[in-house]
Design an enzyme around this catalytic site. Structure first.
Site, PDB file in Angstrom:
ATOM      1  N   ILE A  69       0.841  -1.207   0.000  1.00  0.00           N
ATOM      2  CA  ILE A  69       0.000   0.000   0.000  1.00  0.00           C
ATOM      3  C   ILE A  69       0.876   1.257   0.000  1.00  0.00           C
ATOM      4  O   ILE A  69       0.593   2.235  -0.699  1.00  0.00           O
ATOM      5  CB  ILE A  69      -0.961  -0.004   1.219  1.00  0.00           C
ATOM      6  CG1 ILE A  69      -1.827  -1.269   1.206  1.00  0.00           C
ATOM      7  CG2 ILE A  69      -1.856   1.237   1.206  1.00  0.00           C
ATOM      8  CD1 ILE A  69      -2.648  -1.488   2.459  1.00  0.00           C
TER       9      ILE A  69
ATOM     10  N   ALA B   3       4.617  -1.632   8.857  1.00  0.00           N
ATOM     11  CA  ALA B   3       4.072  -2.622   9.790  1.00  0.00           C
ATOM     12  C   ALA B   3       4.471  -4.012   9.348  1.00  0.00           C
ATOM     13  O   ALA B   3       4.792  -4.243   8.181  1.00  0.00           O
ATOM     14  CB  ALA B   3       2.540  -2.523   9.821  1.00  0.00           C
TER      15      ALA B   3
ATOM     16  N   SER C 140       2.530  -7.168   8.569  1.00  0.00           N
ATOM     17  CA  SER C 140       1.132  -7.081   8.148  1.00  0.00           C
ATOM     18  C   SER C 140       0.437  -8.417   7.873  1.00  0.00           C
ATOM     19  O   SER C 140      -0.716  -8.411   7.467  1.00  0.00           O
ATOM     20  CB  SER C 140       1.057  -6.213   6.885  1.00  0.00           C
ATOM     21  OG  SER C 140       1.677  -6.883   5.806  1.00  0.00           O
TER      22      SER C 140
ATOM     23  N   THR D 104      -6.235  -1.114  10.367  1.00  0.00           N
ATOM     24  CA  THR D 104      -7.046  -2.159   9.720  1.00  0.00           C
ATOM     25  C   THR D 104      -8.392  -2.332  10.424  1.00  0.00           C
ATOM     26  O   THR D 104      -8.512  -2.045  11.618  1.00  0.00           O
ATOM     27  CB  THR D 104      -6.263  -3.495   9.779  1.00  0.00           C
ATOM     28  OG1 THR D 104      -7.158  -4.569   9.532  1.00  0.00           O
ATOM     29  CG2 THR D 104      -5.642  -3.741  11.139  1.00  0.00           C
ATOM     30  N   ASP D 105      -9.372  -2.854   9.688  1.00  0.00           N
ATOM     31  CA  ASP D 105     -10.672  -3.168  10.310  1.00  0.00           C
ATOM     32  C   ASP D 105     -10.565  -4.387  11.229  1.00  0.00           C
ATOM     33  O   ASP D 105     -11.482  -4.665  12.000  1.00  0.00           O
ATOM     34  CB  ASP D 105     -11.756  -3.386   9.244  1.00  0.00           C
ATOM     35  CG  ASP D 105     -11.471  -4.555   8.304  1.00  0.00           C
ATOM     36  OD1 ASP D 105     -10.367  -5.147   8.378  1.00  0.00           O
ATOM     37  OD2 ASP D 105     -12.363  -4.888   7.499  1.00  0.00           O
ATOM     38  N   GLU D 106      -9.423  -5.103  11.147  1.00  0.00           N
ATOM     39  CA  GLU D 106      -9.295  -6.318  11.966  1.00  0.00           C
ATOM     40  C   GLU D 106      -9.234  -5.993  13.461  1.00  0.00           C
ATOM     41  O   GLU D 106      -9.441  -6.872  14.292  1.00  0.00           O
ATOM     42  CB  GLU D 106      -8.066  -7.135  11.523  1.00  0.00           C
ATOM     43  CG  GLU D 106      -8.202  -7.539  10.068  1.00  0.00           C
ATOM     44  CD  GLU D 106      -7.129  -8.510   9.577  1.00  0.00           C
ATOM     45  OE1 GLU D 106      -6.647  -9.312  10.380  1.00  0.00           O
ATOM     46  OE2 GLU D 106      -6.801  -8.450   8.380  1.00  0.00           O
TER      47      GLU D 106
ATOM     48  N   TYR E 248      -1.583 -10.065  15.172  1.00  0.00           N
ATOM     49  CA  TYR E 248      -1.484  -8.920  14.247  1.00  0.00           C
ATOM     50  C   TYR E 248      -2.508  -7.845  14.613  1.00  0.00           C
ATOM     51  O   TYR E 248      -2.154  -6.675  14.801  1.00  0.00           O
ATOM     52  CB  TYR E 248      -1.716  -9.392  12.797  1.00  0.00           C
ATOM     53  CG  TYR E 248      -2.014  -8.253  11.832  1.00  0.00           C
ATOM     54  CD1 TYR E 248      -1.058  -7.288  11.540  1.00  0.00           C
ATOM     55  CD2 TYR E 248      -3.278  -8.147  11.208  1.00  0.00           C
ATOM     56  CE1 TYR E 248      -1.341  -6.239  10.657  1.00  0.00           C
ATOM     57  CE2 TYR E 248      -3.554  -7.104  10.323  1.00  0.00           C
ATOM     58  CZ  TYR E 248      -2.585  -6.151  10.061  1.00  0.00           C
ATOM     59  OH  TYR E 248      -2.863  -5.108   9.199  1.00  0.00           O
TER      60      TYR E 248
ATOM     61  N   SER F 112      -1.781  -6.083  17.801  1.00  0.00           N
ATOM     62  CA  SER F 112      -0.673  -5.108  17.726  1.00  0.00           C
ATOM     63  C   SER F 112      -1.134  -3.827  17.027  1.00  0.00           C
ATOM     64  O   SER F 112      -0.750  -2.726  17.404  1.00  0.00           O
ATOM     65  CB  SER F 112       0.548  -5.717  17.023  1.00  0.00           C
ATOM     66  OG  SER F 112       0.295  -5.937  15.651  1.00  0.00           O
ATOM     67  N   LYS F 113      -1.981  -3.974  15.998  1.00  0.00           N
ATOM     68  CA  LYS F 113      -2.494  -2.772  15.315  1.00  0.00           C
ATOM     69  C   LYS F 113      -3.453  -2.014  16.251  1.00  0.00           C
ATOM     70  O   LYS F 113      -3.433  -0.790  16.303  1.00  0.00           O
ATOM     71  CB  LYS F 113      -3.220  -3.150  14.021  1.00  0.00           C
ATOM     72  CG  LYS F 113      -2.332  -3.696  12.924  1.00  0.00           C
ATOM     73  CD  LYS F 113      -1.289  -2.718  12.397  1.00  0.00           C
ATOM     74  CE  LYS F 113      -1.860  -1.532  11.650  1.00  0.00           C
ATOM     75  NZ  LYS F 113      -0.806  -0.688  11.033  1.00  0.00           N
TER      76      LYS F 113
ATOM     77  N   ASN G 294      -9.820  -5.292   3.622  1.00  0.00           N
ATOM     78  CA  ASN G 294      -8.759  -5.981   2.859  1.00  0.00           C
ATOM     79  C   ASN G 294      -8.494  -5.302   1.522  1.00  0.00           C
ATOM     80  O   ASN G 294      -9.425  -5.034   0.778  1.00  0.00           O
ATOM     81  CB  ASN G 294      -9.177  -7.429   2.566  1.00  0.00           C
ATOM     82  CG  ASN G 294      -9.025  -8.315   3.765  1.00  0.00           C
ATOM     83  OD1 ASN G 294      -9.284  -7.899   4.895  1.00  0.00           O
ATOM     84  ND2 ASN G 294      -8.608  -9.542   3.541  1.00  0.00           N
TER      85      ASN G 294
ATOM     86  N   TYR H 217      -8.499 -21.939   3.782  1.00  0.00           N
ATOM     87  CA  TYR H 217      -8.737 -22.300   5.184  1.00  0.00           C
ATOM     88  C   TYR H 217     -10.182 -22.769   5.413  1.00  0.00           C
ATOM     89  O   TYR H 217     -11.133 -22.146   4.908  1.00  0.00           O
ATOM     90  CB  TYR H 217      -8.513 -21.086   6.083  1.00  0.00           C
ATOM     91  CG  TYR H 217      -7.062 -20.785   6.368  1.00  0.00           C
ATOM     92  CD1 TYR H 217      -6.215 -21.746   6.895  1.00  0.00           C
ATOM     93  CD2 TYR H 217      -6.555 -19.508   6.148  1.00  0.00           C
ATOM     94  CE1 TYR H 217      -4.888 -21.462   7.181  1.00  0.00           C
ATOM     95  CE2 TYR H 217      -5.235 -19.202   6.445  1.00  0.00           C
ATOM     96  CZ  TYR H 217      -4.410 -20.192   6.953  1.00  0.00           C
ATOM     97  OH  TYR H 217      -3.104 -19.901   7.245  1.00  0.00           O
TER      98      TYR H 217
END
Ligand code: NAD
Length: 337
Positions: free
Chosen positions: A12, A82, A84, A129-131, A155, A158-159, A184, A212
């Site tokens: 990005i 980051a 990522s 991130t939206d995560e 991840y 941490s964000k 994403n 997955y």
């Protein structure tokens, strides 16, 4: 205008640097540690621009990032550096803590110490991130600016931690900042460790395409060029603190996304059987979030954000790009962490 971009050799960040250099006369300082994820080739030709500067700096090194900010005196910092990739964070979280948390702390602390030396219009755009909001059920409303933080992976934790540091450095020290939480991304120059290039790469190599669980997990997808355009408009803000969630309003399950990619490959790079036959379901990712979705009405109402790309068109363009750049993808897939 002087713009410092951290992580500007990443997927990005490099798209952001290209956009700034192509569309403005702003001077850019790109700060990147040059990890396995860095892609100097994504900025080929740009290094010749007199508006482009690069420094190899690890943001976890306070003295180095402090000196870089002190000397450059940016009007804006777009902070994208980051670690990522969620799977890497599950295997080995320590670099995520170093870069995403300590690195962000070092940038904030440098800004705080240098507050009087930086231009009056200084603003930090913290790209997240939206995560950080965790997971949604199939029925729940999409995430918005008020969604609570419930990160599930090392991840996203941490964000989330870095977002909270940014918020508190604003509340406590008055640092002007905007946090963005985006869904994403996909598009050219994405590392083949990530889902879409991984599907394309494995399909073309004749490998299994690993998915997955049952592939029912849903993600919202935004083309990287739409994301970086949104970041630039966020960077124009006069608000002293704000948050925007950014998304493409294009939810799709991983298995349907895989079908979409394989169907297009069947058309443009046909072989005797469909690429979709290469799909192999694997044991689910630990703590795998079921669904992410974004209600982007705030950024759309306030800043006029509207993604230019429809997912189907974006996927076709992306597949075309990876077909043209097969040797780069093969090289990148071999790069060790
Ligand atoms: P990426 O992994 O492609 O690139 C990260 C870049 O940061 C690399 O060039 C790497 O060398 C650099 N970097 C890593 N550690 C560093 C350190 N300690 N010091 C300096 N540079 C360092 O990542 P990306 O996909 O381009 O993501 C960029 C940002 O956007 C990240 O903060 C990520 O959390 C966020 N984000 C990504 C997505 C997505 O779908 N990719 C979505 C929303 C938000």
């Amino acid at each position: 205008m002087k713009v410092l971009v951290t992580g500007g050799l990443g997927f990005i960040g490099s798209a952001l640097v290209r956009l700034i250099l192509d569309e403005s006369n702003d001077e850019v300082l790109n700060i990147d540690k040059c990890t396995y994820a860095a892609m100097p080739e994504a900025l080929e030709g740009k290094e010749l621009s007199q508006n482009y500067n690069f420094q190899q700096v690890d943001i976890a090194d306070y003295e180095k990032i402090y000196q870089a900010i002190k000397q450059f005196k940016p009007n804006k910092i777009f902070h994208l550096a980051a670690e990522s990739h969620v799977d890497n964070s599950i295997e080995n979280p320590s670099s995520f803590i170093e870069t995403n948390i300590i690195g962000t702390f070092n940038i904030l602390q440098s800004i705080k110490e240098l507050k009087d030396d930086l231009p009056n219009d200084f603003v930090m755009i913290h790209v997240s991130t939206d995560e950080v909001f965790g997971t949604l059920s199939f029925e729940e409303n999409p995430f918005n600016e008020e969604s609570p933080y419930l990160p599930n992976s090392p991840y996203s934790a941490s964000k989330a931690s870095s977002d909270l540091l940014v918020r508190s450095w604003h509340e406590t020290y008055g640092i002007k900042a905007v946090i963005t939480n985006c869904s994403n991304n996909y598009g050219p120059w994405q590392n083949p460790e990530k889902l879409i290039p991984k599907i394309i790469f494995n399909a073309l190599q004749g490998n299994d395409i690993p998915i997955y669980g049952t592939g029912e997990n849903i993600r919202d997808w935004l083309h990287v060029s739409d994301h970086v355009a949104a970041l630039l408009s966020v960077g124009e803000t006069n608000e002293i603190f704000s948050r925007y969630v950014i998304g493409g309003n294009q939810e799709m399950s991983n298995i349907n996304l895989t079908k979409m990619i394989c169907n297009y490959l069947d058309k443009v790079e046909s072989k005797s059987s469909s690429y979709f036959n290469q799909v192999k379901f694997t044991e689910d990712r630990l703590g795998h979030d079921l669904r992410y979705a974004i209600d982007a009405s705030c950024i759309s109402d306030k800043l006029g954000f509207k993604p230019a790309y429809k997912l189907s068109q974006g996927i076709e363009d992306t597949v075309d790009w990876y077909l043209k750049n097969k040797s780069w993808v093969e090289m990148k897939a071999k790069t060790k962490r």
